[in-house]
Design an enzyme around this catalytic site. Sequence first.
Site, PDB file in Angstrom:
ATOM      1  N   GLY A 200     -15.840  -2.728  -6.624  1.00  0.00           N
ATOM      2  CA  GLY A 200     -14.601  -1.956  -6.738  1.00  0.00           C
ATOM      3  C   GLY A 200     -14.294  -1.685  -8.196  1.00  0.00           C
TER       4      GLY A 200
ATOM      5  N   GLU B 276       0.835  -1.215   0.000  1.00  0.00           N
ATOM      6  CA  GLU B 276       0.000   0.000   0.000  1.00  0.00           C
ATOM      7  C   GLU B 276       0.868   1.262   0.000  1.00  0.00           C
ATOM      8  OE1 GLU B 276      -2.962  -0.283  -0.801  1.00  0.00           O
ATOM      9  OE2 GLU B 276      -3.160  -2.420  -0.425  1.00  0.00           O
TER      10      GLU B 276
ATOM     11  N   PHE C  61     -17.164  -6.464  -8.227  1.00  0.00           N
ATOM     12  CA  PHE C  61     -18.582  -6.089  -8.175  1.00  0.00           C
ATOM     13  C   PHE C  61     -18.845  -4.836  -7.338  1.00  0.00           C
ATOM     14  CE2 PHE C  61     -18.868 -10.758  -9.030  1.00  0.00           C
ATOM     15  CZ  PHE C  61     -19.292 -10.620 -10.346  1.00  0.00           C
TER      16      PHE C  61
END
Length: 699
Positions: free
Chosen positions: A617, A482, A615
Amino acid sequence: MSGIDGDNPLLKDFYFPPFDSMQAHHVRPGVAALLNKLENELAELESSVEPSWPKLVEPLEKLVDRLEVVWGAVNHLKAVKDNPQLRTAIEEIQPEKVKFELKLGQSLPIYNAFKAIKESSSWDTLSEARKRIVESQIKVAVLNGISLEDEKRDQFNKIEQELVKLSEKFEEHVLDATKKFEKLITEKKEIEGLPATALGLGAQTAVSKGHKNATAENGPWVITLDDPSYMSVMQHAKNRDLRKEVYLARLTLASSGELDNMGIIDQILKLRLEKAKLLGYNNYAEVSMATKMATVAKAEELLEKLRAASWDAAVKDMEELKQFSKDQGALEADDLTHWDTTFWSERLRESKYEINEEQLRPYFSFPKVMDGLFNLAKTLFGVAIEAADGLAPVWNNDVKFYCVKDSSGSPIAYFYFDPYSRPSEKRGGAWMDEVVARSRVMSRDGAPARLPVAHMVCNQMPPVGDKPSLMTFEEVETVFHEFGHALQHLLTKEDEGLVAGVRGIEWDAVELPSQFMENWCYHRDTLMSIAKHYETGESLPEDIYSKLLAARTFRAGSYSLRQIRSASLDLELHTKYVPGGSESIYDVDQRISQKTQVIPPLPEDRFLCGFSHIFAGPYAAGYYSYKWAEVLSADAFSAFEDAGLDDIKAVKETGKKFRETILALGGGKAPLDVFVEFRGREPSPESLLRHNGLLAVSV
């Protein structure tokens, strides 16, 4: 209304969002007032627009930016501090927001002005970043339905509204279903094998659920489907029935009763296909690829190449696991199934490499991991990262806030980090998102550009008792991942806000810096700088580092196939699947899984009902991006290997080059050109296969 406006934190002129004072009741009036203001600004822009930067792009950027910042803050709050009032507020105002975005996206005066710039004699004098903005705006307008006739456009707009609603519902069902599962355990023998950290977490969760006297030693313990709890059961619980129960709960998440996502998935796929047909495409994957590096054929080709390279290795992994469990006298050895593989893999890894995830945890305490990560950023990219808690409002006391400074000590960016799991209000997984992008147009107080701000969010083991958060190696990799995303947003040197940082980068290239950073977890000096025992301060023993390195390719074939299954399923559902046809979504999954899962899938497998990436994102017909970008990231890291990882001067030089290209140029240059500028050639999948130990069996 004006009284509410005056006090509404969403309508204040802020740089750091007012996360401490934003409440659900501010959302509807705040966003409605903002949309009203933006409607007027759009009307003004449409009447005065000219095909020039000051008369088109700058006012447009200002208009888009405010909505993105305010809505981004609201949406972020829902992801990290969900509650029924906030859900209702968002649900009520979202159609208005989507309606405005469609109006803006389908504005003919703006579209024609961009086309006029493209066709003008001064086109060749524009910078590459500006050309990419113009081309992207034209392409996106077409994908927004600008060319559709009235009736078709109305249909398109209805579809867009419905898709946004369905995605929200999907994600809410996943969160609610995750929250709903609680397994109370009172007998210690039922959770035999669970390590001390997991018992501590289980007791801490039990206390929060009203079992006031729960202790790690004597229980009771509460198991949840949140990653830290779920994974500890799957890896360590000797109780096979418990593993099965928890595994099946996660496998069938959001697939029954009022939280069933199956109908939502079918609706989403049906509407995406309708949308694609309206725009003149054969299927939704083609729409998705219109703004990516790959094509459907190239993505499928890469996935098949990697699948073929991984299959034999995965079969071998399974045979080894069966033999090992048999040697250990496991009753289930001849019948190893899905809820056994994680448990026995962990035992095999311990036996083969003498590495125990749990024994490693004390060496990976959250504060030391962050220190080491920030030192690495300083070495590679010449930036200093300093704690700046208190400078910006936060939504939870555990949230950290940091300032990024360049070599002269001037701030160049800021970011928030929300590290710990909070299953009652925070969605699972890990992500990076922008708060604001770097921008010349949005600069304040005479500064040359507004500085970028990002969020990093993880769901790792929280501190238990008076111990800091003690992380698994996988959680360490997630933080590095991240942080890689954040660096690309924060270290951008691009001043055109519409393509600064992660904006405007083709989606299948966005995972490059994140996956690139993961490689440093295996770099000796980096790892040794973060792996210090939280109590004694001693470094990770050298022999354990060697074993970690050796274990890097452990079950690489199996892990690779797992991602390939998700990516192939995503592409299949968005290319060949016919909603309402003879095959159900689960039939498609079963068919794909035959080629991507060594143990045949269970008939009750409902993995798709929790597949938020595609679905709820931005990864629809784009999940292959993880593999596509992994090729780029492994090849980028090999530039450091070629330069010599022990040669600090060479590492710094290569790091500087990486910063000046991949981290600096944002969406202002085509990602393939950026890669070539850094690497000196086009990418090759060889480094990825080599890193994964799969080169020998590749095709």
